[in-house]
Write a protein that holds these residues in place. Sequence first.
Motif, mmCIF file in Angstrom:
data_model
loop_
_atom_site.group_PDB
_atom_site.id
_atom_site.type_symbol
_atom_site.label_atom_id
_atom_site.label_comp_id
_atom_site.label_asym_id
_atom_site.label_seq_id
_atom_site.Cartn_x
_atom_site.Cartn_y
_atom_site.Cartn_z
ATOM 1 N N ILE A 363 -16.986 113.935 73.936
ATOM 2 C CA ILE A 363 -16.630 113.326 72.702
ATOM 3 C C ILE A 363 -17.134 112.277 72.175
ATOM 4 O O ILE A 363 -17.496 112.022 70.882
ATOM 5 N N THR A 364 -17.123 111.397 73.060
ATOM 6 C CA THR A 364 -17.985 109.907 72.594
ATOM 7 C C THR A 364 -19.315 110.136 72.130
ATOM 8 O O THR A 364 -19.833 109.349 71.092
ATOM 9 N N TRP A 365 -20.266 111.013 72.944
ATOM 10 C CA TRP A 365 -21.485 111.160 72.409
ATOM 11 C C TRP A 365 -21.664 112.088 71.191
ATOM 12 O O TRP A 365 -22.419 111.454 70.363
ATOM 13 N N ILE A 366 -20.683 112.835 70.652
ATOM 14 C CA ILE A 366 -20.669 113.215 69.437
ATOM 15 C C ILE A 366 -20.425 112.025 68.426
ATOM 16 O O ILE A 366 -21.038 112.284 67.312
ATOM 17 N N ILE A 367 -19.542 111.268 68.817
ATOM 18 C CA ILE A 367 -18.883 110.141 67.613
ATOM 19 C C ILE A 367 -20.094 109.583 67.607
ATOM 20 O O ILE A 367 -20.471 109.145 66.648
ATOM 21 N N VAL A 368 -20.818 109.135 68.531
ATOM 22 C CA VAL A 368 -21.931 108.046 68.715
ATOM 23 C C VAL A 368 -23.053 108.569 67.722
ATOM 24 O O VAL A 368 -23.534 107.913 66.824
ATOM 25 N N LEU A 369 -23.405 109.961 68.068
ATOM 26 C CA LEU A 369 -24.587 110.745 67.308
ATOM 27 C C LEU A 369 -24.162 110.793 65.898
ATOM 28 O O LEU A 369 -25.081 110.221 65.011
ATOM 29 N N ARG A 370 -23.136 111.073 65.375
ATOM 30 C CA ARG A 370 -22.672 111.127 64.176
ATOM 31 C C ARG A 370 -22.718 109.798 63.374
ATOM 32 O O ARG A 370 -23.281 109.683 62.136
ATOM 33 N N ARG A 371 -22.116 108.804 64.123
ATOM 34 C CA ARG A 371 -22.265 107.497 63.612
ATOM 35 C C ARG A 371 -23.822 106.892 63.510
ATOM 36 O O ARG A 371 -24.000 106.340 62.136
ATOM 37 N N LYS A 372 -24.636 107.485 64.387
ATOM 38 C CA LYS A 372 -26.189 107.074 64.049
ATOM 39 C C LYS A 372 -26.607 107.665 62.688
ATOM 40 O O LYS A 372 -27.282 107.085 62.152
ATOM 41 N N LYS A 373 -26.334 108.931 62.903
ATOM 42 C CA LYS A 373 -26.840 109.755 61.630
ATOM 43 C C LYS A 373 -26.335 109.231 60.381
ATOM 44 O O LYS A 373 -27.213 109.045 59.306
ATOM 45 N N THR A 374 -24.944 108.843 60.235
ATOM 46 C CA THR A 374 -24.442 108.070 59.014
ATOM 47 C C THR A 374 -25.055 106.753 58.663
ATOM 48 O O THR A 374 -25.486 106.554 57.380
#
Length: 377
Positions: A363-374
């Motif tokens: 879950i945290t990796w998904i959040i971190v990757l989406r945050r980086k993409k944003t």
Amino acid sequence: MAAFLFRVLILCGFLAVSLISSSQALTCTSQKFTNNKLYNHCSDLTQLSSYLHWTYDASKSSLSIAFVSSPSKTDGWISWAINPTSTGMAGSQTLVAFKDSNGSMVVKTYNISSYSSILESKLSFDVTDMTADYSNGQMRIFAAITLPESLGTTINQVWQIGPAVTDGFPAKHDFLAQNLASKGTLDLLNGQSNTASGTDSRTKRKNIHGILNGVSWGILFPVGVIIARYLRTFESADPAWFYLHASCQLSAYAIGVAGWVTGLKLGSESVGVQYSDHRNLGITLFSLATVQMCALFLRPKKEHKFRLYWNIYHHSIGYTIIVISIINILKGFHILSPEKMWKSAYIAVILAIGGLAIVLEAITWIIVLRRKKTNSK
């Protein structure tokens, strides 16, 4: 259908008979000896699946015994002893039976003056008619003992089993809870065998030691690591995650200190009994945890140039503590030998914590990757 039910009833009958016969075989009253010896009393000893048969002649102060037990391994040994001065092994006058190099059973006498001094020698009282036999995985010691009148009619007995015999000398036995508790008193006249009174309180202290360390290093500490690693990902959890993490780890350390002190006390009371691996891992664990607590006061600010190195040190020691704690707790289960469900329950808790960590990692990796993409957009 009727035929099927009839077969089931017959099967249940066979099972009931087998269960009854097996339960009877586990008591001394059903045991018979090939030499047709009979004894006035017998007792199912409380530890190591052992049994004692005896006849006491008060007029001659003569004691005839048959001790029955199974060695921990096929080529092991069994022993029964009288301790004239104390309740433990040190000072006991011991009869030991094992297979000789030619395969025949022998009985030898040992004067155990201390845990570090075990010598084959004559005992402090006369022993005659010493014989031993082996069948169906059980060894039996037979002997006639002339007891000193000073011992009275209630004596201290100690019994033990071991795994091997090296060059005609019994190897060390295990130091599990049942090995350490295999002692008590024997009322020769009334036919009663009682466990030593100090065993229960000592076992309770061992249980307390295990519970304290299991809860602190084995549960609270990993939970604290999970809080720090995954809650910090959520911006809304800052700085609450830090206070939760610090509180959890400080609580784990405080409870762990209590468990460590209890372990030191148990060690000081167990002269001659050492669990080297468990002790060394415990000392290492406590030392690393103490260093880890110091990190709370040495924590540099996020923008400091040494913060990266502090993170490496803090995280490395934290994960090392988790690994060592799990290994040492499992070793503690082996030493204490509780009911299997307790070890299974702890393993289930650890697996649940590990499973939770895997889910949160994803879950945290998904959040971190989406945050980086944003942020890149």
